[in-house]
Design an enzyme around this catalytic site. Structure first.
Site, PDB file in Angstrom:
ATOM      1  N   TYR A  92       0.868  -1.302   0.060  1.00 52.35           N
ATOM      2  CA  TYR A  92       0.059   0.078   0.145  1.00 52.35           C
ATOM      3  C   TYR A  92       0.794   1.050   0.018  1.00 52.35           C
ATOM      4  CZ  TYR A  92      -3.370   3.610   1.565  1.00 52.35           C
ATOM      5  OH  TYR A  92      -4.139   4.719   1.645  1.00 52.35           O
ATOM      6  N   VAL A  93       0.477   2.047  -0.809  1.00 53.01           N
ATOM      7  CA  VAL A  93       1.138   3.660  -0.776  1.00 53.01           C
ATOM      8  C   VAL A  93      -0.116   4.362  -0.754  1.00 53.01           C
ATOM      9  CG1 VAL A  93       2.471   5.337  -2.362  1.00 53.01           C
ATOM     10  CG2 VAL A  93       2.998   2.964  -2.166  1.00 53.01           C
ATOM     11  N   GLY A  99       2.287   7.006  -7.937  1.00 54.49           N
ATOM     12  CA  GLY A  99       2.773   7.722  -9.213  1.00 54.49           C
ATOM     13  C   GLY A  99       4.041   8.251  -8.861  1.00 54.49           C
ATOM     14  N   GLY A 101       6.989   6.169  -7.942  1.00 52.90           N
ATOM     15  CA  GLY A 101       8.035   5.142  -8.075  1.00 52.90           C
ATOM     16  C   GLY A 101       8.136   4.669  -6.708  1.00 52.90           C
ATOM     17  N   ILE A 102       7.336   4.925  -5.848  1.00 57.10           N
ATOM     18  CA  ILE A 102       7.519   4.229  -4.203  1.00 57.10           C
ATOM     19  C   ILE A 102       6.938   2.845  -4.439  1.00 57.10           C
ATOM     20  CG2 ILE A 102       6.471   4.383  -1.946  1.00 57.10           C
ATOM     21  CD1 ILE A 102       6.318   7.568  -2.424  1.00 57.10           C
ATOM     22  N   GLY A 103       5.786   2.567  -4.982  1.00 55.46           N
ATOM     23  CA  GLY A 103       5.414   1.296  -5.187  1.00 55.46           C
ATOM     24  C   GLY A 103       6.572   0.335  -5.692  1.00 55.46           C
ATOM     25  N   ASN A 130      -9.072  -3.888  -9.552  1.00 55.32           N
ATOM     26  CA  ASN A 130      -8.057  -2.872  -9.454  1.00 55.32           C
ATOM     27  C   ASN A 130      -6.979  -3.053 -10.674  1.00 55.32           C
ATOM     28  OD1 ASN A 130      -6.100  -1.157  -8.592  1.00 55.32           O
ATOM     29  ND2 ASN A 130      -5.999  -2.129  -6.694  1.00 55.32           N
ATOM     30  N   TYR A 137       1.965  -4.797 -11.506  1.00 57.44           N
ATOM     31  CA  TYR A 137       2.289  -6.113 -11.124  1.00 57.44           C
ATOM     32  C   TYR A 137       2.790  -6.824 -12.674  1.00 57.44           C
ATOM     33  CZ  TYR A 137       0.858  -5.282  -6.549  1.00 57.44           C
ATOM     34  OH  TYR A 137       0.830  -5.092  -5.016  1.00 57.44           O
TER      35      TYR A 137
END
Length: 166
Positions: A92-93, A99, A101-103, A130, A137
């Site tokens: 989760y972010v 958007g 680049g954290i994920g 989703n 992914y």
């Protein structure tokens, strides 16, 4: 990485992990089924691994913790076909940090950890509606086992486990 820092979760993060897990349950339209508590997260800490994302773009004193804006919770398991495996429970972010680049970095951090622990595969669930998560992914090499291997996930509730066990 500018603006955020990923690190292993510590006991002091439980309240924030719970907050974000609740946000994820709301996003997933599953708050009615959400049963976890801060106490169960604390009590059951030995059963899961967790990385958290700190917002390092905000200024805070050295003693104050940086705000958490994401987390990935997973656990190790064993597959009779593949050997050591991992299951990604949540990634989760926070909505206002997506958007950036954290994920990708969070998934990369988990991937490194599970590889360092000898895992051959990592599985997880994605809600069928989703599409952003599904595309994210897939863009990193994930495959949909329901489509490919025709594998479906089943679950038995505690009451049905008790009924079966008696």
């Amino acid at each position: 990485m500018s603006g955020f820092h990923i690190r292993p979760a510590v006991d002091g993060d439980i309240q924030e992990i719970y907050r974000m897990a609740t946000e994820l349950a709301v996003f997933s339209d599953g708050l009615d089924e959400f049963k976890i508590t801060q106490e169960s997260l604390r009590r059951d800490r030995k059963y899961y691994e967790c990385f958290v994302v700190e917002d390092s773009s905000t200024s805070s004193s050295d003693s104050a913790p940086k705000p958490l804006i994401g987390y990935a919770m997973f656990h190790y398991t064993f597959s009779s076909w593949d050997g050591r495996a991992a299951f990604l429970n949540d990634m989760y972010v926070s909505a206002d940090h997506r958007g950036k680049g954290i994920g990708k970095e969070l998934l990369k951090t988990v991937a490194k950890d599970v590889l360092e622990n000898g895992c051959e595969v990592m599985d997880w669930w994605v809600l069928d509606w989703n599409s952003k998560a599904i595309e994210f992914y897939k863009s990193h090499g994930a495959i949909n086992l329901t489509e490919l291997d025709r594998i479906h996930t089943y679950r038995m509730s505690k009451s049905n486990l008790e009924k079966l066990a008696s």
